[in-house]
Write an enzyme that holds these catalytic residues in place. Structure first.
Site, PDB file in Angstrom:
ATOM      1  N   ARG A   1     -12.723   0.405  -5.395  1.00  0.00           N
ATOM      2  CA  ARG A   1     -12.012   0.572  -4.022  1.00  0.00           C
ATOM      3  C   ARG A   1     -12.343   2.451  -3.507  1.00  0.00           C
ATOM      4  O   ARG A   1     -11.331   2.478  -3.265  1.00  0.00           O
ATOM      5  CB  ARG A   1     -11.367  -0.184  -2.985  1.00  0.00           C
ATOM      6  CG  ARG A   1     -11.459  -1.852  -3.527  1.00  0.00           C
ATOM      7  CD  ARG A   1      -9.968  -2.277  -2.698  1.00  0.00           C
ATOM      8  NE  ARG A   1      -9.966  -3.717  -2.817  1.00  0.00           N
ATOM      9  CZ  ARG A   1      -9.468  -4.575  -2.628  1.00  0.00           C
ATOM     10  NH1 ARG A   1      -8.077  -4.077  -2.107  1.00  0.00           N
ATOM     11  NH2 ARG A   1      -9.240  -5.730  -3.127  1.00  0.00           N
TER      12      ARG A   1
ATOM     13  N   ASP B   1       0.622  -1.397  -0.054  1.00  0.00           N
ATOM     14  CA  ASP B   1       0.278   0.535   0.334  1.00  0.00           C
ATOM     15  C   ASP B   1       1.139   1.558  -0.234  1.00  0.00           C
ATOM     16  O   ASP B   1       1.958   1.250   0.618  1.00  0.00           O
ATOM     17  CB  ASP B   1      -0.530   0.482   1.144  1.00  0.00           C
ATOM     18  CG  ASP B   1      -1.932  -0.893   1.470  1.00  0.00           C
ATOM     19  OD1 ASP B   1      -2.221  -1.972   0.437  1.00  0.00           O
ATOM     20  OD2 ASP B   1      -2.184  -1.926   2.721  1.00  0.00           O
TER      21      ASP B   1
ATOM     22  N   ASP C   1      -4.935   2.087   2.925  1.00  0.00           N
ATOM     23  CA  ASP C   1      -5.672   1.051   3.543  1.00  0.00           C
ATOM     24  C   ASP C   1      -6.380   1.467   4.760  1.00  0.00           C
ATOM     25  O   ASP C   1      -5.262   1.126   5.317  1.00  0.00           O
ATOM     26  CB  ASP C   1      -5.327  -0.010   2.503  1.00  0.00           C
ATOM     27  CG  ASP C   1      -5.896  -0.614   1.372  1.00  0.00           C
ATOM     28  OD1 ASP C   1      -6.692   0.196   0.718  1.00  0.00           O
ATOM     29  OD2 ASP C   1      -5.422  -1.750   0.605  1.00  0.00           O
TER      30      ASP C   1
ATOM     31  N   ASP D   1      -0.810  -2.745  -4.595  1.00  0.00           N
ATOM     32  CA  ASP D   1      -1.917  -2.949  -3.701  1.00  0.00           C
ATOM     33  C   ASP D   1      -2.720  -1.252  -3.527  1.00  0.00           C
ATOM     34  O   ASP D   1      -3.246  -0.690  -4.215  1.00  0.00           O
ATOM     35  CB  ASP D   1      -1.529  -3.309  -2.466  1.00  0.00           C
ATOM     36  CG  ASP D   1      -1.944  -4.303  -1.562  1.00  0.00           C
ATOM     37  OD1 ASP D   1      -3.913  -4.253  -2.444  1.00  0.00           O
ATOM     38  OD2 ASP D   1      -2.163  -5.027  -1.024  1.00  0.00           O
TER      39      ASP D   1
END
Ligand SMILES: *[C@@H]1O[C@H](CO)[C@@H](O)[C@H](O)[C@H]1NC(C)=O
Ligand SMILES: *[C@@H]1O[C@H](CO)[C@@H](O)[C@H](O)[C@H]1NC(C)=O
Ligand SMILES: *[C@@H]1O[C@H](CO)[C@@H](O)[C@H](O)[C@H]1NC(C)=O
Ligand SMILES: *[C@@H]1O[C@H](CO)[C@@H](O)[C@H](O)[C@H]1NC(C)=O
Ligand SMILES: *[C@@H]1O[C@H](CO)[C@@H](O)[C@H](O)[C@H]1NC(C)=O
Ligand SMILES: *[C@@H]1O[C@H](CO)[C@@H](O)[C@H](O)[C@H]1NC(C)=O
Ligand SMILES: *[C@@H]1O[C@H](CO)[C@@H](O)[C@H](O)[C@H]1NC(C)=O
Length: 350
Positions: free
Chosen positions: A213, A125, A160, A156
């Site tokens: 997302r 991330d 997050d 990724d």
């Protein structure tokens, strides 16, 4: 200290955090919450340092003493830097650059990250927020390039948010050319840890040419208002595993397959390598902000609660009870939103 929803309201009306007068003050759960506003390195014991090398950067973010860290230039990390508590990390000028490894904000509280571009973090991330509270991610740029050719798993997430993290605002960021943007709650197995946490406000972010997302949430509450989505290709706002979203005043334009879904299925495009038929979980909830109280105030404003979903589909399988955000915030009208977000989001604006 535990506060009721009502006293959070009172707090919202009285408190003021962030640099006054910039028009970019902290708004949302990062500010108005039961444990206090995110202030980062500010405060009477706060010190200020300027860093321009990786070693200086790593030293400055270590520990929990309140520090405002001005970062100058480019930082190419070989391992993920872990940001301690009570830190404001501010990129100087047109923004500082992070490559090599992204930031981890884990087991920390009270962290601000502003004015950084974080590029192409391979297999991990750009920012992971884990078991942390009071975080403000503001005016950054996140990109990897080579989208969608690089595929879903070359990189990724961009931001997050996992392991019961709470009271977070993600505002005025420019997310572009990347597959997986922002995942909240990364596994349905963590229900017991995550449920009742993961309160995040997303506002005035600019998402362009992204995959999925935007955000995708499990088990929490996300207030998603006044964001601009351009060519957000697959599944943008996804609420599942009993997650609740309140979605107001966002614009979707260009190619987007699904703007908002509470159906527990992650469409196959999300992770074609791991789930060729998509993968299933419990459904989530979504509200479009149509509470009686909100309607009452909205009649005095030009435009208030509507979203412009463009040509994208919306699949709300369960309407939730997250009908109103428990703090004060100001909606930008849909008419002005594209201009305001493109002008205000990303680097060099603070
Ligand atoms: C952070 O601080 C701890 C102890 O306070 C020390 O052991 C560690 O080496 C420090 N790390 C860095 C990167 O400065
Ligand atoms: C970062 O450093 C690595 C070597 O550790 C190098 O391969 C890479 O090209 C560098 N990236 C940038 C953007 O300088
Ligand atoms: C900084 O963060 C810690 C949590 O690690 C907290 O307990 C402490 O009160 C904070 N310190 C100051 C001076 O705000
Ligand atoms: C956070 O705390 C847990 C439990 O103490 C520990 O296992 C984990 O390594 C910590 N995370 C980081 C990044 O330090
Ligand atoms: C979460 O962070 C706190 C410190 O803030 C630590 O005491 C605790 O062990 C961490 N829990 C996990 C599961 O990492
Ligand atoms: C919407 O959700 C329902 C489940 O409630 C599902 O049967 C349907 O296929 C979904 N529609 C789309 C377009 O994904
Ligand atoms: C809101 O809905 C959720 C999911 O059905 C439920 O668990 C929760 O108790 C409800 N909260 C209130 C305040 O009614």
């Amino acid at each position: 200290m535990k506060l009721s929803i009502l006293s959070v309201f009172a707090l919202a009306l009285s408190a003021s955090a962030g640099p006054a007068g910039s028009g970019f003050e902290l708004v949302g759960y990062g500010k108005d919450n039961p444990i206090g506003p995110t202030t980062g390195g500010a405060g009477k014991d706060g010190k200020t340092v300027t860093v321009s090398t990786v070693d200086e950067f790593l030293k400055a973010i270590n520990g929990s003493s309140p520090t405002t860290i001005y970062a100058k230039g480019k930082f190419n990390f070989t391992a993920r830097p872990r940001v301690g508590s009570n830190k404001s990390l501010i990129g100087v000028g047109k923004g500082a650059e992070i490559t090599g490894a992204g930031l981890t904000i884990a087991n920390s509280t009270n962290v601000i990250v502003r004015n950084f571009v974080i590029r192409a973090i391979v297999d991990n991330d750009a920012i992971t927020i884990s078991n942390s509270s009071r975080v403000w991610i503001d005016h950054n740029e996140f990109t990897s390039g080579n989208f969608p050719a690089a595929g879903p798993d070359a990189f990724d997430g961009q931001v997050d948010i996992i392991r019961a993290s709470d009271w977070i605002t993600v505002s005025w960021n420019y997310f572009h050319d990347h597959w997986k943007s922002s995942l909240i709650g990364n596994n349905d197995k963590f229900r017991d840890i995550d449920l009742g946490h993961l309160h995040v406000t997303y506002h005035h972010n600019y998402w362009r040419n992204e995959g999925t997302r935007g955000p995708a949430g499990r088990f929490g509450h996300q207030h998603i208002y006044n964001n601009l989505y351009e060519d957000f290709l697959y599944q943008a706002i996804h609420s599942r595993s009993d997650n609740q979203v309140l979605v107001e005043g966002n614009i979707f334009s260009g190619k987007t397959r699904e703007a908002l879904s509470t159906y527990g299925l992650v469409i196959p495009e999300d992770s074609p390598n791991t789930g060729p038929n998509g993968d299933y979980e419990l459904d989530g909830f979504a509200n479009l902000g149509a509470s009686k109280l909100a309607f009452f105030f909205c009649q005095f404003l030009t435009v208030c609660l509507e979203n412009d979903f463009g040509k994208a589909t919306v699949n709300i399988t369960q309407v939730g009870n997250f009908t109103q955000a428990p703090y004060k915030y100001k909606l930008t009208t849909l008419k002005k939103l594209e201009k305001v977000v493109k002008k205000g989001a990303g680097l060099g604006k603070i």
